[in-house]
Design an enzyme around this catalytic site. Sequence first.
Site, mmCIF file in Angstrom:
data_model
loop_
_atom_site.group_PDB
_atom_site.id
_atom_site.type_symbol
_atom_site.label_atom_id
_atom_site.label_comp_id
_atom_site.label_asym_id
_atom_site.label_seq_id
_atom_site.Cartn_x
_atom_site.Cartn_y
_atom_site.Cartn_z
ATOM 1 N N GLN A 1 0.800 -1.224 0.000
ATOM 2 C CA GLN A 1 0.000 0.000 0.000
ATOM 3 C C GLN A 1 0.835 1.277 0.000
ATOM 4 O O GLN A 1 0.321 2.338 -0.361
ATOM 5 C CB GLN A 1 -0.959 0.007 1.192
ATOM 6 N N HIS B 1 0.867 -9.279 4.845
ATOM 7 C CA HIS B 1 -0.269 -8.358 4.694
ATOM 8 C C HIS B 1 -0.699 -8.416 3.222
ATOM 9 O O HIS B 1 -0.615 -7.428 2.498
ATOM 10 C CB HIS B 1 0.124 -6.950 5.146
ATOM 11 N N ASN C 1 -2.010 -10.669 8.687
ATOM 12 C CA ASN C 1 -2.988 -9.602 8.821
ATOM 13 C C ASN C 1 -4.317 -10.063 8.229
ATOM 14 O O ASN C 1 -4.408 -10.318 7.027
ATOM 15 C CB ASN C 1 -2.533 -8.343 8.083
ATOM 16 N N GLU C 2 -5.324 -10.163 9.083
ATOM 17 C CA GLU C 2 -6.712 -10.354 8.651
ATOM 18 C C GLU C 2 -6.935 -11.539 7.705
ATOM 19 O O GLU C 2 -7.282 -11.353 6.525
ATOM 20 C CB GLU C 2 -7.232 -9.079 7.975
ATOM 21 N N TYR D 1 -12.948 -1.458 12.622
ATOM 22 C CA TYR D 1 -13.426 -0.332 11.822
ATOM 23 C C TYR D 1 -14.900 -0.032 12.047
ATOM 24 O O TYR D 1 -15.301 1.125 12.112
ATOM 25 C CB TYR D 1 -13.188 -0.601 10.324
ATOM 26 N N GLU E 1 -5.136 -1.763 14.096
ATOM 27 C CA GLU E 1 -5.640 -0.838 13.076
ATOM 28 C C GLU E 1 -6.961 -0.274 13.564
ATOM 29 O O GLU E 1 -7.803 -1.009 14.090
ATOM 30 C CB GLU E 1 -5.920 -1.533 11.723
ATOM 31 N N TRP F 1 -4.785 3.509 11.735
ATOM 32 C CA TRP F 1 -4.696 3.243 10.308
ATOM 33 C C TRP F 1 -5.205 4.471 9.595
ATOM 34 O O TRP F 1 -6.386 4.766 9.702
ATOM 35 C CB TRP F 1 -5.512 2.010 9.889
ATOM 36 N N GLU G 1 -5.587 2.024 -1.344
ATOM 37 C CA GLU G 1 -6.629 1.246 -0.665
ATOM 38 C C GLU G 1 -7.024 0.063 -1.569
ATOM 39 O O GLU G 1 -8.151 -0.077 -2.011
ATOM 40 C CB GLU G 1 -7.812 2.139 -0.280
ATOM 41 N N TRP G 2 -6.010 -0.780 -1.851
ATOM 42 C CA TRP G 2 -6.213 -2.009 -2.609
ATOM 43 C C TRP G 2 -7.004 -1.741 -3.902
ATOM 44 O O TRP G 2 -6.677 -0.815 -4.625
ATOM 45 C CB TRP G 2 -6.866 -3.072 -1.695
HETATM 46 C C1 PNW Z 1 -7.889 -3.475 6.478
HETATM 47 N N1 PNW Z 1 -14.001 -5.504 6.037
HETATM 48 O O1 PNW Z 1 -8.702 -4.100 5.534
HETATM 49 C C2 PNW Z 1 -6.487 -3.733 6.002
HETATM 50 O O2 PNW Z 1 -5.676 -4.353 6.958
HETATM 51 C C3 PNW Z 1 -5.802 -2.529 5.434
HETATM 52 O O3 PNW Z 1 -4.785 -2.924 4.564
HETATM 53 C C4 PNW Z 1 -6.817 -1.622 4.772
HETATM 54 O O4 PNW Z 1 -6.222 -0.556 4.086
HETATM 55 C C5 PNW Z 1 -7.711 -1.118 5.882
HETATM 56 O O5 PNW Z 1 -8.310 -2.170 6.609
HETATM 57 C C6 PNW Z 1 -8.825 -0.194 5.396
HETATM 58 O O6 PNW Z 1 -9.697 -0.866 4.550
HETATM 59 C C7 PNW Z 1 -10.028 -4.400 5.736
HETATM 60 O O7 PNW Z 1 -14.667 -5.581 5.006
HETATM 61 C C8 PNW Z 1 -10.779 -4.609 4.604
HETATM 62 O O8 PNW Z 1 -14.495 -5.741 7.138
HETATM 63 C C9 PNW Z 1 -12.090 -4.978 4.711
HETATM 64 C C10 PNW Z 1 -12.656 -5.147 5.957
HETATM 65 C C11 PNW Z 1 -11.910 -4.946 7.109
HETATM 66 C C12 PNW Z 1 -10.590 -4.566 6.982
#
Ligand code: PNW
Length: 456
Positions: free
Chosen positions: A21, A122, A166-167, A295, A353, A401, A408-409
């Site tokens: 990123q 990641h 990561n996730e 989030y 994050e 974060w 953002e991907w």
């Molecule tokens: C995270 N959801 O991604 C990642 O760790 C980061 O790389 C990314 O930039 C950041 O959050 C913001 O999006 C997520 O759908 C993507 O719940 C999707 C989800 C949660 C986290």
Amino acid sequence: MTKTIEFPRNFLWGCATSAYQIEGSPLADGAGPSIWQRFMHTPGLVPSGDTGDVACDHYRRYVSDVALMRELGMQAYRFSVSWSRILPNGKGAVNQAGLDFYDRLVDELLKSGIEPLVTLFHWDLPAALDDLGGWLNPDIASWFADYGDTLFRRLDDRVKKWVTLNEPWVVSDGGYLHGALAPGHKNLFEAPIASRNLMRAHGAAVQAYRATGKHQMGLVVNLEPKYPASDSAADQAATARADAYMNRQYLDPAMLGTCPDEELTEVFGEAWQPWSAEALKLTRQPLDFLGINYYTRSVTRFDERSWPQRAAPVRQKQATYTETSWEVFAQGLLDTLVWVKKRYGDIPLYITENGAAFFDPPVAEGGRVRDPLRVDYLRKHLTAVHTAIQQGIDVRGYMVWSLLDNLEWSLGFSKRFGIVHVDFESQKRTPKDSARFYSRVIATHGAAVSEPPDER
Ligand code: PNW
């Protein structure tokens, strides 16, 4: 009178990023391509046409980026290592120049008094391993452990906190079920296999770490509390499925050595295979901490058309939504921390994050970026973390974060999560009001969280 907020003196304040990123120069100095390099360069997959070729140019600007972190008062920096910089083919020959980059970054951080928190994976899987099946190939557990071992031997003398993945949910859901993320598969049968191999790889890397490493190893998951939209049996069951799918599918194997088979069978049908006892033994490795990315929440209802969970989020009329359509709901962070302690017991926790994408105004004359919504988001979530600590939950640190606006991907550069604005033409960094706010929070051990907003 608002209560004064004070965090423990040893609370770790920092920020987070990830390799693809921000780094740019993805093929520099002998690196191999990753699946994200490949995905972003495949015509038609990414509407904006954005790529990580330059991103924040951090690979070349890391010295000034570390200086910026120091100016902001950061005590910790969570970053990830690009696997294919270290092992261009994912396994086999080591690329010393790739290792050297992270070696220099770690030294620069330590010189600036910033603690590195290093994530092994990641999402930027080496493309060469994807060609062998990627997360669908069970051998990936040992490939990942070998990659980890290479890093531990080089950096564990200076890196005290490590993270395997990561996730894993986002990798499986985005990469193998819905296909919005690399490698872009849409396959009901693949997603559960990817999840299982991700968690097996996690376990194998922790085992490798215990053999060579001397410090702390953890896992980072994204958690999203699910609240039933009504007390109907259908909504309650949908909520349980959504929770099992997103949250318990990863933490149960890591922390309890179990898997929520009942709900996951309801989600995946015949595509769900219970994990073997051997797999669950591997996934359950003692961890030194858990990293939680938070989030938003989801208010969940039964929805026949929502594939495959038959569960869908209900939009909240009175709520604020971010630019990624996530409801701002800080209570959910507190609820999540309470739930983790209750279900998995006492383990040191880090918020690895938390943050939000909002439309920011252009940089004003004199270099100011007013981002009151982001400041408000941080304020509310930091208050929730503080409340959790007061309730006896062992939260040891918080990483916003993100440090920088970044890629953002698949959504490209348009979604800005940074507390520092990045001009992607000039690469100029401009701290937003949220960065100023966060600096004051750090300097005041949290007291600035409850200070009135800066109205100038
Ligand atoms: C995270 N959801 O991604 C990642 O760790 C980061 O790389 C990314 O930039 C950041 O959050 C913001 O999006 C997520 O759908 C993507 O719940 C999707 C989800 C949660 C986290």
